[in-house]
Motif scaffolding. Structure first.
Motif, PDB file in Angstrom:
ATOM      1  N   GLU A   1     -10.752  -4.856   5.365  1.00 29.56           N
ATOM      2  CA  GLU A   1     -10.108  -5.173   4.094  1.00 29.56           C
ATOM      3  C   GLU A   1      -9.014  -4.155   3.847  1.00 29.56           C
ATOM      4  OE1 GLU A   1     -13.482  -7.113   1.158  1.00 29.56           O
ATOM      5  OE2 GLU A   1     -12.672  -5.144   0.686  1.00 29.56           O
ATOM      6  N   VAL A   2      -7.910  -4.631   3.326  1.00 26.01           N
ATOM      7  CA  VAL A   2      -6.799  -3.755   2.972  1.00 26.01           C
ATOM      8  C   VAL A   2      -6.419  -4.062   1.531  1.00 26.01           C
ATOM      9  CG1 VAL A   2      -4.440  -3.060   3.523  1.00 26.01           C
ATOM     10  CG2 VAL A   2      -5.983  -3.752   5.362  1.00 26.01           C
ATOM     11  N   TRP A   3      -6.452  -3.037   0.676  1.00 28.62           N
ATOM     12  CA  TRP A   3      -6.069  -3.177  -0.726  1.00 28.62           C
ATOM     13  C   TRP A   3      -4.632  -2.710  -0.865  1.00 28.62           C
ATOM     14  CZ3 TRP A   3      -9.699  -3.333  -5.189  1.00 28.62           C
ATOM     15  CH2 TRP A   3     -10.990  -3.694  -4.806  1.00 28.62           C
ATOM     16  N   VAL A   4      -3.787  -3.555  -1.465  1.00 24.64           N
ATOM     17  CA  VAL A   4      -2.377  -3.214  -1.640  1.00 24.64           C
ATOM     18  C   VAL A   4      -2.000  -3.409  -3.110  1.00 24.64           C
ATOM     19  CG1 VAL A   4      -0.001  -3.765  -0.977  1.00 24.64           C
ATOM     20  CG2 VAL A   4      -1.841  -3.937   0.721  1.00 24.64           C
ATOM     21  N   PHE A   5      -1.417  -2.352  -3.712  1.00 20.30           N
ATOM     22  CA  PHE A   5      -0.875  -2.452  -5.071  1.00 20.30           C
ATOM     23  C   PHE A   5       0.641  -2.401  -4.962  1.00 20.30           C
ATOM     24  CE2 PHE A   5       0.737  -0.498  -9.009  1.00 20.30           C
ATOM     25  CZ  PHE A   5       0.323  -1.473  -9.911  1.00 20.30           C
ATOM     26  N   ASN A   6       1.315  -3.411  -5.486  1.00 23.19           N
ATOM     27  CA  ASN A   6       2.776  -3.457  -5.490  1.00 23.19           C
ATOM     28  C   ASN A   6       3.280  -2.745  -6.738  1.00 23.19           C
ATOM     29  OD1 ASN A   6       5.490  -3.967  -5.423  1.00 23.19           O
ATOM     30  ND2 ASN A   6       5.315  -6.183  -5.638  1.00 23.19           N
ATOM     31  N   ASN A   7       3.711  -1.510  -6.555  1.00 23.26           N
ATOM     32  CA  ASN A   7       4.193  -0.689  -7.664  1.00 23.26           C
ATOM     33  C   ASN A   7       5.717  -0.740  -7.739  1.00 23.26           C
ATOM     34  OD1 ASN A   7       3.777   1.069  -9.843  1.00 23.26           O
ATOM     35  ND2 ASN A   7       4.187   2.856  -8.574  1.00 23.26           N
ATOM     36  N   SER A   8       6.269  -1.915  -7.522  1.00 23.62           N
ATOM     37  CA  SER A   8       7.715  -2.107  -7.510  1.00 23.62           C
ATOM     38  C   SER A   8       8.114  -3.107  -8.584  1.00 23.62           C
ATOM     39  CB  SER A   8       8.162  -2.657  -6.148  1.00 23.62           C
ATOM     40  OG  SER A   8       7.764  -1.806  -5.111  1.00 23.62           O
TER      41      SER A   8
END
Length: 124
Positions: free
Chosen positions: A65-72
């Motif tokens: 599992e890969v958690w990604v937060f788009n802080n853009s």
């Protein structure tokens, strides 16, 4: 998931305990295609610099599992590994090598279910 300190408390080595919970890194989105996107090298990433064209590329094996937060302030392109696809809610299992459009300030959990298929679950 237990805190690393809890796992150490029951006898696991500190490095092992930290690894079980996953690793974090900050990433800047790059490129404009699967071949030049920024690689994700940890199981939890905060990505900056997305502008609707720049992206990141997943890596992993079945079960990861890969958690990604788009802080853009713009959509982030998230690419599967070469030859794989990311399922898109409401449209099926996705197209090989196609980017998933992760919206601004959203977290998506990517799960590798086969060597060629990833599932995406995005926060509300």
């Amino acid at each position: 998931m237990a805190y690393a300190s809890e796992l150490v408390g029951v006898g696991l080595a500190p490095g092992t305990a930290a690894g079980i919970g996953g690793q974090y890194n900050a990433v800047t989105a790059l490129g404009s295609a699967q071949t030049d996107a920024a690689p994700l090298t940890a199981s939890m990433s905060v990505v900056a610099g997305a502008d609707g064209t720049k992206g990141v590329i997943l890596k992993g094996q079945v079960g990861d599992e890969v958690w990604v937060f788009n802080n853009s302030g713009s959509t982030l392109k998230v690419y599967p590994p070469t030859g794989a696809a990311i399922a898109v809610a409401g449209t099926g299992l996705g197209t090989g090598n196609a980017a998933f459009s992760q919206l601004t300030y959203k977290t998506t959990i990517y799960k590798c279910v086969t060597s060629t298929q990833w599932l995406a679950n995005t926060s509300a």
